[in-house]
Design a protein around this motif. Structure first.
Motif, PDB file in Angstrom:
ATOM      1  N   ALA A  43       0.698  -0.777  -0.323  1.00 38.98           N
ATOM      2  CA  ALA A  43       0.027   0.151   0.506  1.00 38.98           C
ATOM      3  C   ALA A  43       0.710   1.315  -0.479  1.00 38.98           C
ATOM      4  CB  ALA A  43      -0.935   0.190   0.887  1.00 38.98           C
ATOM      5  N   GLY A  44       1.797   1.161   0.758  1.00 38.32           N
ATOM      6  CA  GLY A  44       2.565   2.467   0.801  1.00 38.32           C
ATOM      7  C   GLY A  44       3.795   2.334   0.076  1.00 38.32           C
ATOM      8  N   LEU A  45       4.312   1.615  -1.345  1.00 37.38           N
ATOM      9  CA  LEU A  45       4.494   1.577  -2.686  1.00 37.38           C
ATOM     10  C   LEU A  45       3.213   1.948  -3.857  1.00 37.38           C
ATOM     11  CD1 LEU A  45       6.481  -1.713  -2.355  1.00 37.38           C
ATOM     12  CD2 LEU A  45       7.604   0.466  -2.027  1.00 37.38           C
ATOM     13  N   GLU A  61       4.595   4.512 -21.983  1.00 39.55           N
ATOM     14  CA  GLU A  61       5.050   3.286 -21.124  1.00 39.55           C
ATOM     15  C   GLU A  61       4.493   2.822 -19.379  1.00 39.55           C
ATOM     16  OE1 GLU A  61       9.156   2.283 -21.068  1.00 39.55           O
ATOM     17  OE2 GLU A  61       9.348   3.156 -23.254  1.00 39.55           O
ATOM     18  N   GLY A  62       3.447   4.262 -19.329  1.00 43.75           N
ATOM     19  CA  GLY A  62       2.592   3.781 -17.722  1.00 43.75           C
ATOM     20  C   GLY A  62       3.741   5.216 -16.893  1.00 43.75           C
ATOM     21  N   VAL A  63       3.928   5.215 -15.083  1.00 44.33           N
ATOM     22  CA  VAL A  63       4.172   5.651 -14.597  1.00 44.33           C
ATOM     23  C   VAL A  63       6.016   5.763 -14.430  1.00 44.33           C
ATOM     24  CG1 VAL A  63       2.443   5.374 -12.848  1.00 44.33           C
ATOM     25  CG2 VAL A  63       3.801   3.647 -13.326  1.00 44.33           C
ATOM     26  N   PRO A  64       6.644   6.061 -13.668  1.00 40.39           N
ATOM     27  CA  PRO A  64       8.044   6.453 -14.078  1.00 40.39           C
ATOM     28  C   PRO A  64       8.281   4.967 -13.437  1.00 40.39           C
ATOM     29  CG  PRO A  64       7.505   8.129 -13.657  1.00 40.39           C
ATOM     30  CD  PRO A  64       5.663   7.803 -13.238  1.00 40.39           C
ATOM     31  N   ALA A  65       7.691   4.194 -11.761  1.00 37.97           N
ATOM     32  CA  ALA A  65       8.406   3.539 -11.659  1.00 37.97           C
ATOM     33  C   ALA A  65       6.751   2.509 -10.755  1.00 37.97           C
ATOM     34  CB  ALA A  65       8.867   3.701  -9.984  1.00 37.97           C
ATOM     35  N   PRO A  66       6.448   1.377 -10.970  1.00 36.81           N
ATOM     36  CA  PRO A  66       5.467   0.560 -10.778  1.00 36.81           C
ATOM     37  C   PRO A  66       5.473  -0.112  -9.189  1.00 36.81           C
ATOM     38  CG  PRO A  66       6.143   0.548 -12.712  1.00 36.81           C
ATOM     39  CD  PRO A  66       6.919   0.522 -12.187  1.00 36.81           C
ATOM     40  N   SER A  67       4.895   0.084  -8.269  1.00 33.70           N
ATOM     41  CA  SER A  67       4.854  -0.697  -7.134  1.00 33.70           C
ATOM     42  C   SER A  67       5.518  -1.808  -7.732  1.00 33.70           C
ATOM     43  CB  SER A  67       3.401  -0.101  -6.301  1.00 33.70           C
ATOM     44  OG  SER A  67       1.966  -0.929  -7.367  1.00 33.70           O
ATOM     45  N   GLU A  68       5.034  -2.817  -8.605  1.00 30.66           N
ATOM     46  CA  GLU A  68       5.191  -3.695  -8.330  1.00 30.66           C
ATOM     47  C   GLU A  68       7.066  -4.473  -8.301  1.00 30.66           C
ATOM     48  OE1 GLU A  68       3.145  -3.079 -10.719  1.00 30.66           O
ATOM     49  OE2 GLU A  68       1.257  -3.673 -10.360  1.00 30.66           O
ATOM     50  N   LEU A  69       7.741  -3.286  -9.101  1.00 35.03           N
ATOM     51  CA  LEU A  69       8.939  -3.021  -9.323  1.00 35.03           C
ATOM     52  C   LEU A  69       9.430  -2.483  -8.239  1.00 35.03           C
ATOM     53  CD1 LEU A  69      11.396  -2.426 -11.313  1.00 35.03           C
ATOM     54  CD2 LEU A  69      10.700  -0.100 -11.452  1.00 35.03           C
ATOM     55  N   LEU A  70       8.464  -1.430  -7.606  1.00 34.04           N
ATOM     56  CA  LEU A  70       9.351  -1.357  -5.808  1.00 34.04           C
ATOM     57  C   LEU A  70       9.404  -2.609  -5.349  1.00 34.04           C
ATOM     58  CD1 LEU A  70       8.173   2.565  -5.612  1.00 34.04           C
ATOM     59  CD2 LEU A  70      10.377   1.936  -6.870  1.00 34.04           C
ATOM     60  N   ARG A  71       8.937  -2.863  -4.874  1.00 30.33           N
ATOM     61  CA  ARG A  71       8.564  -4.030  -4.565  1.00 30.33           C
ATOM     62  C   ARG A  71       9.355  -5.599  -4.646  1.00 30.33           C
ATOM     63  NH1 ARG A  71       9.897  -6.529  -0.264  1.00 30.33           N
ATOM     64  NH2 ARG A  71       8.483  -7.840   0.104  1.00 30.33           N
ATOM     65  N   SER A  72       9.830  -5.195  -5.545  1.00 29.90           N
ATOM     66  CA  SER A  72      11.008  -6.557  -6.110  1.00 29.90           C
ATOM     67  C   SER A  72      11.833  -5.784  -6.108  1.00 29.90           C
ATOM     68  CB  SER A  72      10.752  -6.764  -8.004  1.00 29.90           C
ATOM     69  OG  SER A  72       9.625  -7.303  -8.200  1.00 29.90           O
ATOM     70  N   LEU A  73      12.608  -4.113  -6.206  1.00 29.74           N
ATOM     71  CA  LEU A  73      13.664  -3.543  -5.510  1.00 29.74           C
ATOM     72  C   LEU A  73      13.735  -3.959  -3.936  1.00 29.74           C
ATOM     73  CD1 LEU A  73      16.117  -1.729  -6.488  1.00 29.74           C
ATOM     74  CD2 LEU A  73      14.295  -0.055  -6.048  1.00 29.74           C
ATOM     75  N   VAL A  80      12.871   1.400  -0.067  1.00 30.58           N
ATOM     76  CA  VAL A  80      12.617   2.830  -0.891  1.00 30.58           C
ATOM     77  C   VAL A  80      11.737   3.354   0.671  1.00 30.58           C
ATOM     78  CG1 VAL A  80      10.261   3.236  -2.003  1.00 30.58           C
ATOM     79  CG2 VAL A  80      11.155   0.702  -2.439  1.00 30.58           C
ATOM     80  N   THR A  81      12.882   4.816   0.056  1.00 31.54           N
ATOM     81  CA  THR A  81      12.649   5.641   1.552  1.00 31.54           C
ATOM     82  C   THR A  81      11.527   6.931   1.610  1.00 31.54           C
ATOM     83  OG1 THR A  81      14.579   5.945   1.196  1.00 31.54           O
ATOM     84  CG2 THR A  81      13.707   6.957   2.990  1.00 31.54           C
ATOM     85  N   ALA A  82      10.065   6.665   2.113  1.00 34.19           N
ATOM     86  CA  ALA A  82       9.198   7.602   2.497  1.00 34.19           C
ATOM     87  C   ALA A  82       9.441   8.829   3.537  1.00 34.19           C
ATOM     88  CB  ALA A  82       7.894   7.219   2.298  1.00 34.19           C
TER      89      ALA A  82
END
Length: 294
Positions: A43-45, A61-73, A80-82
């Motif tokens: 949810a946060g991602l 191509e869509g958004v710069p960084a999809p949440s799925e990619l951030l989760r894999s990262l 991932v810092t917020a």
């Protein structure tokens, strides 16, 4: 902050660097009036992905960084810092990956919510990234940035204390977002040595202001606006970029492309000659020096 393992081979200097970075990150967060933390949970991602899209825009191509990619990262060892304000509203974020060579991280993307760029949120996020990297045994962070965006360049080289010694032509091909327009996306390569003296100094107080270029000296080149763009003196070289290239891209894209070509030539020659970009003045002049002259 994690407790160093006495048997891990971590040096006292490493622990001291991580402690200093942790204190600097806490101070930066207090100054920006935010809480900065590492995210967990999809949810946060998704909120972070939405923030990146709000700042950078969407492409075919869509958004710069999809949440799925951030989760894999995250799953592969990245971070991932917020940054959130007192109402728990997301106001800044950044994504950091583990990179080569060993001891290196790579900052993939960072953003501050629209309208909040002058509060120190981006600085707080980067200081938290610095602490996280040092606490996990990494000593260098790299990323790329647009050499023509003077304000961002000043943040990277002066406010953070990074240096830039590499130039990539058309790094992402041609732009297709709201910031880069449709021109080729040339990038400078930043290297941030997280425990270096200039980095520590930048994290503890106002940055040292580089001197202005030697105005009376004869310029080596003029820019698309007809004004001097390149000087050289005994301290190194000075290269000027526009005050607001984003406005130029919107109103005069051909002129913006002329700026990119001029700056590309200057930087690539300077780097071939052994120079590194170390400072940017408030008026948009890069200072490029050789290692022995700093």
């Amino acid at each position: 902050m994690g407790t160093p393992d006495q048997t891990s081979g971590e040096s006292v200097a490493d622990r001291d660097a991580a402690i200093q970075a942790h204190n600097a990150a806490l101070h930066a967060a207090r100054h920006a009036d935010v809480a900065v933390r590492e995210l967990s949970g999809i949810a946060g991602l998704r909120a972070v992905s939405d923030l990146f899209a709000a700042v950078w825009g969407r492409t075919p191509e869509g958004v710069p960084a999809p949440s799925e990619l951030l989760r894999s990262l995250q799953h592969s060892g990245g971070c991932v810092t917020a940054a959130v304000d007192h109402s728990n509203r997301l106001v800044g974020a950044a994504a950091l990956a583990v990179a080569a060579p060993a001891g290196t991280t790579y900052s993939l993307i960072a953003a501050v919510a629209p309208g909040l760029g002058d509060r120190g949120i981006g600085y707080a996020v980067k200081q938290h990234q610095r602490w996280w990297a040092l606490d996990h045994g990494y000593h260098t962070m790299a990323w790329t940035f647009d050499p023509l965006v003077a304000r961002n360049a000043r943040f990277n080289l002066v406010k953070l204390g990074a240096e830039a010694g590499g130039y990539e032509q058309a790094f992402y091909g041609r732009g297709s977002d709201e910031i880069n327009g449709s021109d080729e996306t040339d990038r400078l390569v930043a290297t941030w040595r997280l425990d270096a003296r200039r980095t520590v100094a930048a994290s503890t107080g106002p940055p040292a202001e580089p001197e202005r270029p030697p105005e009376p000296a004869a310029p080596l080149a003029s820019g698309p606006d007809g004004q001097p763009i390149l000087y050289q003196d005994e301290t190194g070289r000075w290269c000027r970029v526009p005050h607001d290239i984003l406005a130029v891209r919107r109103s005069e894209p051909d002129v913006a492309s002329d700026w990119r070509l001029a700056i590309r030539e200057i930087f690539m020659q300077a780097f071939a000659d052994g120079f590194t970009a170390t400072h940017v003045t408030r008026s948009g002049w890069y200072r490029l020096t050789r290692a022995g002259d700093r």
